[in-house]
Design a protein around this motif. Sequence first.
Motif, PDB file in Angstrom:
ATOM      1  N   GLU A   1      -2.246   6.263  11.186  1.00 49.01           N
ATOM      2  CA  GLU A   1      -2.778   5.075  10.496  1.00 49.01           C
ATOM      3  C   GLU A   1      -2.521   3.827  11.335  1.00 49.01           C
TER       4      GLU A   1
ATOM      5  N   CYS B   1       0.471   5.635   0.113  1.00 51.87           N
ATOM      6  CA  CYS B   1      -0.420   6.789   0.177  1.00 51.87           C
ATOM      7  C   CYS B   1      -0.302   7.577  -1.120  1.00 51.87           C
TER       8      CYS B   1
ATOM      9  N   HIS C   1       0.856  11.326   9.848  1.00 52.74           N
ATOM     10  CA  HIS C   1      -0.086  10.498   9.083  1.00 52.74           C
ATOM     11  C   HIS C   1       0.097   8.996   9.326  1.00 52.74           C
TER      12      HIS C   1
ATOM     13  N   CYS D   1      -6.797   5.971   4.879  1.00 53.36           N
ATOM     14  CA  CYS D   1      -5.818   4.952   4.480  1.00 53.36           C
ATOM     15  C   CYS D   1      -6.003   3.667   5.278  1.00 53.36           C
TER      16      CYS D   1
ATOM     17  N   TYR E   1       0.848  -1.191   0.000  1.00 53.62           N
ATOM     18  CA  TYR E   1       0.000   0.000   0.000  1.00 53.62           C
ATOM     19  C   TYR E   1       0.880   1.236   0.000  1.00 53.62           C
TER      20      TYR E   1
END
Length: 471
Positions: A258, A29, A254, A229, A27
Amino acid sequence: MELKLYDTLTREKRVFAPIDPQYVRMYRCGPTVYDFAHIGNARPDIVFDVLFRLLRHLAKQGVWDGGKGETTVTYVRNITDVDDKINARAAEEYPDLPLNEAIRKVTEKTDRQFHEDVAALGCLPPTVEPRATEHIAEMRMLIERLVQSGNAYVAEDNVLFSVPSMPDYGKLSKRPLDEMIAGARVDVAPYKRDPMDFVLWKPSKPGEPAWPSPAGIAAPGRPGWHIECSAMSWKHLGETFDIHGGGIDLVFPHHENEIAQSRCAFHTPVMANFWMHNGFLQVEGEKMSKSLGNFVTIHDLLADWPGVILRFQMLMTHYRQPMDWTMANTERAVTALDTFRHLTHTANPADGRLAEAVLASLEDDLNTPLAIAELHRLADQARNGDYQAACDLRATCDFFGLDLRAASLQEILKRQHGDIDENKIESLIAARTMARKAKNFAESDRIRDELTAMGVVLKDSKDGTTWELAR
Ligand SMILES: [Zn+2]
């Protein structure tokens, strides 16, 4: 060789093995679609595209499934299409439109631009490209879980994550709490129980994008950025997955947030096994900023240079190092790729293989500068007449997403001298040839000087005169 990657969470380079040998999950962002992206934004696009290509190559080799070669690689790159920055830009750009309509215009335009840019930079489309506004249901589910587990609370129609409820919050960034408070630029709202608590959901003002709220809140609202996310990675990759990537600027707050959301919602020891971050990018030794006037957009650079040049230049620096984006390096990239193009002109990529030394460099935490040094070594061999080296060079450039056909120096120069008049050049050359035949050397020299002043270099041979643009 085994693939080794640096993990920001444990601060070590480790052998990479997927949790499920059949299924590699990554993954990263993606962009918030409200403005042209600057060249620094292209760095993760290119870095994680190279990693995606490498993972797919290793999967095909059967590195993780005992030689079967059936491992699938899923790369998720999200699109953030709900955000305060988008709302502000939409109101500014289309003051006469209803806000939601203006937002749609801004996000559609920026989204299209982003996709054109990354395609020009040679990036493969990710496997899944989820949009935040299509995952509101998953965000609500996560928020409900966090409220139930006591990790989040409702205050004045907001839902906030309670940072003190997670004892090991802050492990990724390893910063002292007071630094984190300053770094997060937290607004100390009176309804917060702790200054570090962050927003999972907030009420929408009339006219703003709004969805039914979770946790029994009657007023409609919208999600905070971090929860997006956690929701999208959960939906497409599961509760725990292999690699989570992004720029170093995302580590705090961030990614820290998450991790807090996902781990507390699923009671898992980690969110992702590897956290990978690319370094900062400066321009000509200075931090990029709109006020300094050195804000370079991908769009502007692509007007002057083919994407393949920018891609190569990006890979000249190791992804974890800070990068200085300079014109001198752009010129170096042009020279290297134009040379590779010449040397592989007659090489058949089907006869070539991804060079072992290049693969070994990439397996060492994506050491692209070393890989590029190996490309130059192949080029030297090709220059000495080694056909296999030329084929391997071509095949290895293909692996990197470097389309050498687009890397012709002469084509680049012609594109940059948009006003070049080829007919005029040809007729001047014809006049010069006549003058030389008539032994009028004063005139032929005068014409050559005129062409030189136009940036044209002449090459005389027994077959006649050809020309090219000077660098
Ligand atoms: Zn994210």
